[in-house]
Design an enzyme around this catalytic site. Structure first.
Site, short mmCIF file in Angstrom:
data_model
loop_
_atom_site.label_atom_id
_atom_site.label_comp_id
_atom_site.label_asym_id
_atom_site.label_seq_id
_atom_site.Cartn_x
_atom_site.Cartn_y
_atom_site.Cartn_z
N HIS A 78 0.83 -1.20 0.00
CA HIS A 78 0.00 0.00 0.00
C HIS A 78 0.87 1.26 0.00
CE1 HIS A 78 -3.34 -2.49 2.09
NE2 HIS A 78 -3.83 -2.12 0.92
N CYS A 120 -2.76 0.19 9.71
CA CYS A 120 -3.77 -0.82 9.28
C CYS A 120 -4.70 -1.23 10.40
CB CYS A 120 -3.09 -2.09 8.80
SG CYS A 120 -1.49 -1.86 8.09
C1 CIR Z 1 -3.45 -7.68 3.21
O1 CIR Z 1 -2.60 -8.15 2.44
O2 CIR Z 1 -4.47 -7.13 2.81
C2 CIR Z 1 -3.21 -7.80 4.69
N1 CIR Z 1 -2.51 -9.02 4.96
C3 CIR Z 1 -2.44 -6.62 5.21
C4 CIR Z 1 -3.17 -5.33 5.11
C5 CIR Z 1 -2.40 -4.18 5.64
N2 CIR Z 1 -3.18 -3.01 5.63
C6 CIR Z 1 -2.71 -1.77 5.51
O3 CIR Z 1 -1.53 -1.58 5.25
N3 CIR Z 1 -3.57 -0.78 5.58
#
Ligand code: CIR
Length: 256
Positions: free
Chosen positions: A164, A251
């Site tokens: 991201h 996150c």
């Molecule tokens: C994913 O790959 O979607 C999750 N394992 C990690 C999401 C992390 N979210 C973020 O950076 N906002």
């Protein structure tokens, strides 16, 4: 970076099936819970009210609530995650947002994809990184949904191989961001003051400025010292288990 509320969600046992770019081991649920509790406590310590939602077994990545919505002062926007296994998480979040906000809108186009992790809201604009999870249609739809609230949306690029946009940056105050050199090299932070993560500590870039604290993942001493020297009050939070799933400080909550 001034907030009165946050929403987070407890990790579930299904977290072992969470998405990850590279498999570096199975997250330990007990340790994840303990890190999560430290994180929630740090948010509360700043005086904010924190809603902690129950774990959602059906969605292994549901602990990473940030990707499901964009919370602004005027209202909230429910996202459309680009990861197929995460699409349903947004609908799970919607009623909680409606309970707290008078105006909740949603990204709804069948071809629109956008995840909160790609969105950095500063005092003057909303930067959205195009990524594997966020496409041009999603960004355009967001632009339309926030226009009457007075926000400008600027499309930027999430570096190749980075999950991201905010994996590589965070807002520290009204004019300052913490960023990796690889991201800042794209020129997206012109006009902002940039503090760089130390060499080899790129994974420290995903912090959050939450009221008087900067929450950062533990284990990045050179970057921590840079933040302290710049005058920030830093709280280090264990992040080893979330990091196995490419997750970090931002996150784990929605902040507003
Ligand atoms: C994913 O790959 O979607 C999750 N394992 C990690 C999401 C992390 N979210 C973020 O950076 N906002």
């Amino acid at each position: 970076f001034r907030f009165t509320h946050a929403i987070s969600r407890k990790p579930s046992a299904s977290i072992i099936d969470g998405l990850r770019a590279v498999d570096v081991g199975t997250p330990d649920l007990d340790l994840f819970h303990s890190h999560h509790a430290d994180y929630v406590q740090a948010l509360k310590d700043t005086g904010a009210e924190v809603t902690v939602l129950d774990a959602l077994d059906a969605y292994p990545d549901a602990v990473f609530v940030e990707d499901t919505a964009l919370c602004l002062r005027e209202g909230a926007i429910v996202m459309r995650p680009g990861a197929p296994s995460r699409l349903g998480e947004a609908a799970e979040m919607a009623p909680h947002l409606k309970a707290l906000y008078g105006d909740v809108r949603a990204i709804s186009g069948a071809d629109s994809y956008i995840e909160g992790g790609d969105i950095l809201t500063t005092e003057t604009e909303i930067l959205v990184g195009r990524s594997e999870r966020t496409n041009a249609a999603g960004i355009e739809e967001l632009r339309g949904l926030v226009a009457d609230w007075g926000y400008t949306v600027r499309e930027v690029i999430t570096p190749e191989g980075v999950l991201h946009f905010k994996t590589d940056c965070s807002l520290l105050d009204g004019e300052t961001v913490l960023a990796t050199e690889r991201l800042a090299a794209s020129g997206c932070f012109e006009g902002y003051k940039v503090i760089y993560t130390a060499a080899g500590e790129e994974a420290a870039a995903n912090t959050i400025r939450f009221n008087d604290l900067v929450l950062m993942p533990a284990g990045f001493p050179a970057t921590r010292d840079r933040l302290i020297q710049a005058g920030y009050t830093v709280r280090e939070i264990g992040n080893s288990e979330a990091a196995k799933l490419d997750g970090g400080m931002s996150c784990l909550s929605l902040r507003f």
